[in-house]
Enzyme design. Sequence first.
Site, PDB file in Angstrom:
ATOM      1  N   ARG A 114       0.813  -1.210   0.000  1.00 35.40           N
ATOM      2  CA  ARG A 114       0.000   0.000   0.000  1.00 35.40           C
ATOM      3  C   ARG A 114       0.845   1.258   0.000  1.00 35.40           C
ATOM      4  O   ARG A 114       0.309   2.345   0.133  1.00 35.40           O
ATOM      5  CB  ARG A 114      -0.884   0.010   1.245  1.00 35.40           C
ATOM      6  CG  ARG A 114      -2.252  -0.609   1.001  1.00 35.40           C
ATOM      7  CD  ARG A 114      -2.896  -0.793   2.358  1.00 35.40           C
ATOM      8  NE  ARG A 114      -4.303  -0.610   2.349  1.00 35.40           N
ATOM      9  CZ  ARG A 114      -5.180  -1.564   2.684  1.00 35.40           C
ATOM     10  NH1 ARG A 114      -4.772  -2.773   2.983  1.00 35.40           N
ATOM     11  NH2 ARG A 114      -6.463  -1.300   2.718  1.00 35.40           N
TER      12      ARG A 114
ATOM     13  N   ARG B 201      -9.446   6.966   4.869  1.00 40.17           N
ATOM     14  CA  ARG B 201      -8.819   5.824   4.182  1.00 40.17           C
ATOM     15  C   ARG B 201      -8.723   6.082   2.680  1.00 40.17           C
ATOM     16  O   ARG B 201      -7.754   5.693   2.031  1.00 40.17           O
ATOM     17  CB  ARG B 201      -9.623   4.533   4.465  1.00 40.17           C
ATOM     18  CG  ARG B 201      -9.412   4.040   5.906  1.00 40.17           C
ATOM     19  CD  ARG B 201     -10.472   3.042   6.321  1.00 40.17           C
ATOM     20  NE  ARG B 201     -10.382   1.775   5.637  1.00 40.17           N
ATOM     21  CZ  ARG B 201     -11.399   0.908   5.519  1.00 40.17           C
ATOM     22  NH1 ARG B 201     -12.571   1.186   6.071  1.00 40.17           N
ATOM     23  NH2 ARG B 201     -11.239  -0.219   4.894  1.00 40.17           N
TER      24      ARG B 201
HETATM   25  P1  AMP Z   1      -8.119  -3.605   5.004  1.00 39.10           P
HETATM   26  O1  AMP Z   1      -8.730  -4.694   5.804  1.00 39.10           O
HETATM   27  O2  AMP Z   1      -7.285  -4.105   3.857  1.00 39.10           O
HETATM   28  O3  AMP Z   1      -9.110  -2.552   4.594  1.00 39.10           O
HETATM   29  O4  AMP Z   1      -7.076  -2.868   5.991  1.00 39.10           O
HETATM   30  C1  AMP Z   1      -7.515  -2.279   7.176  1.00 39.10           C
HETATM   31  C2  AMP Z   1      -6.418  -1.380   7.775  1.00 39.10           C
HETATM   32  O5  AMP Z   1      -5.261  -2.175   8.059  1.00 39.10           O
HETATM   33  C3  AMP Z   1      -5.915  -0.256   6.879  1.00 39.10           C
HETATM   34  O6  AMP Z   1      -6.733   0.906   6.924  1.00 39.10           O
HETATM   35  C4  AMP Z   1      -4.535  -0.004   7.494  1.00 39.10           C
HETATM   36  O7  AMP Z   1      -4.627   0.720   8.709  1.00 39.10           O
HETATM   37  C5  AMP Z   1      -4.071  -1.417   7.825  1.00 39.10           C
HETATM   38  N1  AMP Z   1      -3.350  -2.042   6.691  1.00 39.10           N
HETATM   39  C6  AMP Z   1      -3.760  -3.088   5.937  1.00 39.10           C
HETATM   40  N2  AMP Z   1      -2.845  -3.402   4.996  1.00 39.10           N
HETATM   41  C7  AMP Z   1      -1.828  -2.521   5.175  1.00 39.10           C
HETATM   42  C8  AMP Z   1      -0.567  -2.307   4.510  1.00 39.10           C
HETATM   43  N3  AMP Z   1      -0.177  -3.059   3.459  1.00 39.10           N
HETATM   44  N4  AMP Z   1       0.220  -1.294   4.956  1.00 39.10           N
HETATM   45  C9  AMP Z   1      -0.142  -0.528   5.995  1.00 39.10           C
HETATM   46  N5  AMP Z   1      -1.299  -0.659   6.651  1.00 39.10           N
HETATM   47  C10 AMP Z   1      -2.142  -1.649   6.254  1.00 39.10           C
END
Ligand code: AMP
Length: 212
Positions: free
Chosen positions: A90, A166
């Site tokens: 990301r 986000r």
């Molecule tokens: P998601 O479930 O993919 O929407 O991720 C939820 C949250 O996890 C994100 O808003 C970030 O805070 C954290 N997160 C997930 N993947 C990453 C990543 N590759 N790098 C940094 N933070 C992450």
Amino acid sequence: MSRKTILFMGPPGCGKGTHAARLEEEYRLTAVSVGALLRQAVKAGTETGKKVAGFMAEGRLVPDETAMEVVRDALKENHENNLLFDGFPRSLNQAVMLDDILPDFGRKVDAAVLFNVSDQEVIRRISGRRMDPYTGKIYHIVFNPPPKGIQTVQRADDREEVVKQRLEVYHSQSEPVAEYYRKQGKLVDIDGEGTPEQVYERLINALKPVLS
Ligand code: AMP
């Protein structure tokens, strides 16, 4: 045939998690959601969980090093498997670090899939999104309601003000990652709007050369 490494990228609510789960069921690969693993760590109150809880609650990225630790562990644990990273990398820094460590595991990025969904559609989808807190399974109150008897919750970071944050993080930090893979000829651009069935069909067609 060497083990495949596929990446799923796109804004929150673009369908990454839904399609990763289906692909995992129908093809021989293991899906790794960095976000889901971090949520588990927060719930379990581990050291990692304590470190990342604040970032996640505010809709910001957790530090690159912490995300890399999760990915490194998954690479170690899944030596023999085709892997699908859902929501990773990301940031450009994560993408560069991934390219650095993959050869140590006898891997390279085979395809980076980008699900394109407008901000307006993201907000529409996420406002109705609910999760089974025990299985992590995702529902939508209108388009895919949970079966009777399943109690669901809204993810804390799915509240509107956090989703806006986000999205901002996505546009400023994660979108440039798509260009990184486009330049390498590895980007698979998918129109993420439409029904889940339509998007899944586009995905399978686009990934045919990698999945076969
Ligand atoms: P998601 O479930 O993919 O929407 O991720 C939820 C949250 O996890 C994100 O808003 C970030 O805070 C954290 N997160 C997930 N993947 C990453 C990543 N590759 N790098 C940094 N933070 C992450």
